[in-house]
Design a protein around this motif. Sequence first.
Motif, PDB file in Angstrom:
ATOM      1  N   GLU A 110       0.865  -1.177   0.000  1.00  0.00           N
ATOM      2  CA  GLU A 110       0.000   0.000   0.000  1.00  0.00           C
ATOM      3  C   GLU A 110       0.899   1.224   0.000  1.00  0.00           C
ATOM      4  O   GLU A 110       1.837   1.309   0.799  1.00  0.00           O
ATOM      5  CB  GLU A 110      -0.910   0.017   1.227  1.00  0.00           C
ATOM      6  N   LEU A 111       0.613   2.169  -0.884  1.00  0.00           N
ATOM      7  CA  LEU A 111       1.434   3.361  -1.018  1.00  0.00           C
ATOM      8  C   LEU A 111       0.680   4.577  -0.508  1.00  0.00           C
ATOM      9  O   LEU A 111      -0.439   4.858  -0.952  1.00  0.00           O
ATOM     10  CB  LEU A 111       1.816   3.587  -2.478  1.00  0.00           C
ATOM     11  N   LEU A 130      12.337   1.855  -2.433  1.00  0.00           N
ATOM     12  CA  LEU A 130      11.398   2.936  -2.127  1.00  0.00           C
ATOM     13  C   LEU A 130      12.086   4.239  -2.496  1.00  0.00           C
ATOM     14  O   LEU A 130      13.052   4.657  -1.855  1.00  0.00           O
ATOM     15  CB  LEU A 130      11.021   2.912  -0.641  1.00  0.00           C
ATOM     16  N   GLY A 131      11.602   4.894  -3.547  1.00  0.00           N
ATOM     17  CA  GLY A 131      12.234   6.117  -4.013  1.00  0.00           C
ATOM     18  C   GLY A 131      11.871   7.328  -3.185  1.00  0.00           C
ATOM     19  O   GLY A 131      12.694   8.224  -2.975  1.00  0.00           O
ATOM     20  N   HIS A 132      10.639   7.370  -2.683  1.00  0.00           N
ATOM     21  CA  HIS A 132      10.189   8.492  -1.845  1.00  0.00           C
ATOM     22  C   HIS A 132       8.871   8.107  -1.207  1.00  0.00           C
ATOM     23  O   HIS A 132       8.147   7.229  -1.680  1.00  0.00           O
ATOM     24  CB  HIS A 132      10.026   9.774  -2.684  1.00  0.00           C
ATOM     25  N   GLY A 133       8.550   8.774  -0.098  1.00  0.00           N
ATOM     26  CA  GLY A 133       7.258   8.559   0.545  1.00  0.00           C
ATOM     27  C   GLY A 133       7.251   7.391   1.510  1.00  0.00           C
ATOM     28  O   GLY A 133       8.284   6.991   2.065  1.00  0.00           O
ATOM     29  N   GLU A 134       6.060   6.830   1.699  1.00  0.00           N
ATOM     30  CA  GLU A 134       5.846   5.784   2.702  1.00  0.00           C
ATOM     31  C   GLU A 134       5.044   4.649   2.097  1.00  0.00           C
ATOM     32  O   GLU A 134       4.109   4.871   1.334  1.00  0.00           O
ATOM     33  CB  GLU A 134       5.111   6.378   3.911  1.00  0.00           C
ATOM     34  N   ALA A 135       5.419   3.423   2.462  1.00  0.00           N
ATOM     35  CA  ALA A 135       4.731   2.248   1.939  1.00  0.00           C
ATOM     36  C   ALA A 135       4.615   1.196   3.040  1.00  0.00           C
ATOM     37  O   ALA A 135       5.501   1.057   3.887  1.00  0.00           O
ATOM     38  CB  ALA A 135       5.475   1.672   0.740  1.00  0.00           C
ATOM     39  N   HIS A 136       3.501   0.473   2.995  1.00  0.00           N
ATOM     40  CA  HIS A 136       3.280  -0.628   3.935  1.00  0.00           C
ATOM     41  C   HIS A 136       3.313  -1.934   3.152  1.00  0.00           C
ATOM     42  O   HIS A 136       2.708  -2.053   2.084  1.00  0.00           O
ATOM     43  CB  HIS A 136       1.925  -0.467   4.637  1.00  0.00           C
ATOM     44  N   PHE A 137       4.030  -2.940   3.698  1.00  0.00           N
ATOM     45  CA  PHE A 137       4.219  -4.215   3.010  1.00  0.00           C
ATOM     46  C   PHE A 137       3.653  -5.352   3.855  1.00  0.00           C
ATOM     47  O   PHE A 137       3.978  -5.469   5.035  1.00  0.00           O
ATOM     48  CB  PHE A 137       5.708  -4.465   2.745  1.00  0.00           C
TER      49      PHE A 137
END
Length: 318
Positions: A110-111, A130-137
Amino acid sequence: MKRAGTKRKFGYEAGPSSAKAGEAALDWAVACGATDRITRDVQTEVRRIRRRRLVAAAGGVAALVMAAGFLSSWRWTPGKHEPWPTVANAPSAAVLTPLRRILPDGSVVELKNGAGISLHFNPAERRITLGHGEAHFQVARNAGRPFIVTASGIETRAVGTAFTVQLAPTTVEVLVTEGEVETRAVATNPPEESGAAPAPPPPTRVLVAAGNRVVIELAGAVPIMAPVEALTRSEIARKLSWRIPRLEFAGTPLHEVARLFHQHSGARIALGDPALGGLQISGTLRADNIDSLLRLLELEFGIKAERRGEAEFVLHRR
């Protein structure tokens, strides 16, 4: 001399529409030998009108073909910025959710709005940048093929677990919600040598278990890992609140608002007075925060909510 009310058409004057006027015009055209010119003018105008209609129709068909081609060929390109998708449930209501994708191995990412990732999968490992921001795996378990997320030189390695990686301008934060991950700095720039005694190197590898986070500072020459920190459930919920759907209303009838909250949060809202169903609600609310809706109804419409159970409410006018 022109008569009042006449206008120019096809190069000759046309007056009021009548049988006598038409006959007079025809007699004039024959007498002056202008029938061929008038016929050519009429045919030219007819062809012009037909061309205009054909061009307009062709343009519409082309637009439809282009739109159909775009929709049929669209696919998600990892690493490309994509906005939060909006799924309309009614003309005046929408559900806003973060971008969610199932990866080739069955893992789910999820981005957060604005985040970007790229995939580099091979038989030995599953690697994501991950280039930028936040992600959930949410990682699909595969002990022989580790799942690795890299953010600005910081690697987080998992086998089957759930965690979030946030890349900010000067920090990387890893928050684990299930299982355990190993986070390490793989790209370091050691400071230049000096006459002073070298300071002990900062830790470059830590284990982070569920309910904990680690923050890595990137501002200096060498990444610095802060001690692993345990978070409360409320702190974790606050940090991950971006994953919760938002319900966006624009003059949405209250009966539709109640249906959407039930669909996305399980809360049941009954109308003590059926006439309340037509009240129009506007605003953006978290789908899991029924209390925010109840406060809005009380403050804006004078509606009281009677609690009937764990998540069941009956609405009445005060």
